[in-house]
Design a protein around this motif. Structure first.
Motif, PDB file in Angstrom:
ATOM      1  N   ASP A   1      -2.990  -3.105  -2.738  1.00 47.77           N
ATOM      2  CA  ASP A   1      -3.722  -1.945  -3.243  1.00 47.77           C
ATOM      3  C   ASP A   1      -3.717  -1.955  -4.771  1.00 47.77           C
TER       4      ASP A   1
ATOM      5  N   LEU B   1      -2.085  -8.363   0.961  1.00 52.76           N
ATOM      6  CA  LEU B   1      -3.116  -7.328   0.926  1.00 52.76           C
ATOM      7  C   LEU B   1      -2.599  -6.269  -0.030  1.00 52.76           C
TER       8      LEU B   1
ATOM      9  N   LEU C   1     -12.679  -7.013   6.954  1.00 57.49           N
ATOM     10  CA  LEU C   1     -11.420  -7.410   6.332  1.00 57.49           C
ATOM     11  C   LEU C   1     -10.758  -8.525   7.135  1.00 57.49           C
TER      12      LEU C   1
ATOM     13  N   GLU D   1       0.857  -1.186   0.000  1.00 59.06           N
ATOM     14  CA  GLU D   1       0.000   0.000   0.000  1.00 59.06           C
ATOM     15  C   GLU D   1       0.896   1.240   0.000  1.00 59.06           C
TER      16      GLU D   1
ATOM     17  N   LYS E   1     -12.319   0.382  -0.234  1.00 57.67           N
ATOM     18  CA  LYS E   1     -12.091   1.443   0.751  1.00 57.67           C
ATOM     19  C   LYS E   1     -13.227   2.462   0.683  1.00 57.67           C
TER      20      LYS E   1
ATOM     21  N   LEU F   1      -7.214  -4.378  -2.324  1.00 59.11           N
ATOM     22  CA  LEU F   1      -7.751  -3.197  -1.658  1.00 59.11           C
ATOM     23  C   LEU F   1      -7.942  -2.120  -2.711  1.00 59.11           C
TER      24      LEU F   1
END
Length: 234
Positions: free
Chosen positions: A53, A51, A109, A9, A102, A79
């Motif tokens: 993005d 995880l 989550l 992220e 988001k 994400l």
């Protein structure tokens, strides 16, 4: 040993808050701000789950998903802050196991992470069974290694692809509704407009069918769902 989660992220505040929350739940967490840092972590300390993005600068989450799925069975949850459904669908088509939009509820989550890690662990703990490898057409379905093997190529399966194909091939000729399949692959209750099951079926058809638009193995039952036809294509 605690599962290793790698958060990729580029927003530092989001990344640090999420990492702190997951560490509080007992996970071992590593942070990366871009694809290059992520690849260094994977080389030296492979995670069980990414995880990821979607909107990373440089190499984005969709490109990373495609690359990782071609060489790895690591769990992938996307994400995204985008509202367009097409991004989520493309991500699933490329091999992601799940997605959250988001701003997301951290407890939701956490539940999705727990469910995916549980399915991955269950596959790893599975003991060999008489039907651990199932043959249909040119394919060998290797349940232990979670892959499809033919004389021409090998296809790895994501956690959700495995769960779906496993359910269908253990119940040949039985039609599964989309709602039931959604529960099987860990998505829970099927939401209106949720095309996850259709996307997963499409991904599997691209891997196993000679002509995905005219399938021999995973058949659509209009208004009912999907079934596996063991004698088709022979």
């Amino acid at each position: 040993m605690a599962a290793h989660i790698l958060i990729v992220e580029d927003d530092r505040v989001t990344r640090m808050r999420l990492a702190g929350y997951l560490r509080g739940l007992g996970y071992r967490v590593t942070e990366a701000e871009d694809a290059e840092t992520m690849e260094d972590v994977i080389d030296f300390d492979p995670p069980e789950l990414l995880l990821l993005d979607i909107g990373l600068e440089g190499k984005d989450g969709l490109a990373i998903t495609r690359e990782q799925r071609a060489k790895s069975r690591v769990g992938i949850i996307l994400l995204t802050s985008r509202d367009e459904q097409v991004d989520r669908i493309v991500g699933l088509e490329m091999g992601a196991d799940d997605y959250v939009t988001k701003p997301f509820d951290r407890r939701e989550l956490a539940a999705r992470i727990k469910n995916l890690l549980s399915r991955i662990a269950d596959i790893g703990r599975s003991a060999p069974m008489p039907d651990a490898v199932e043959n249909f057409g040119p394919w060998h379905f290797d349940r232990i290694r979670r892959r499809l093997v033919s004389a021409a190529r090998t296809e790895t399966l994501s956690a959700q692809e495995f769960d779906l194909l496993d359910a269908l091939t253990r119940n040949p000729g039985i039609t599964f509704g989309r709602a039931r399949l959604s529960e099987i692959v860990g998505r829970g209750e099927l939401r209106p407009g949720d095309r996850t099951i259709d996307v997963l079926v499409g991904r599997l058809r691209k891997k196993i069918e000679a002509d995905p638009s005219n399938p021999d193995w995973i058949l659509t039952r209009a208004g009912q769902g999907y079934c596996f036809a063991p004698s088709s294509g022979n």
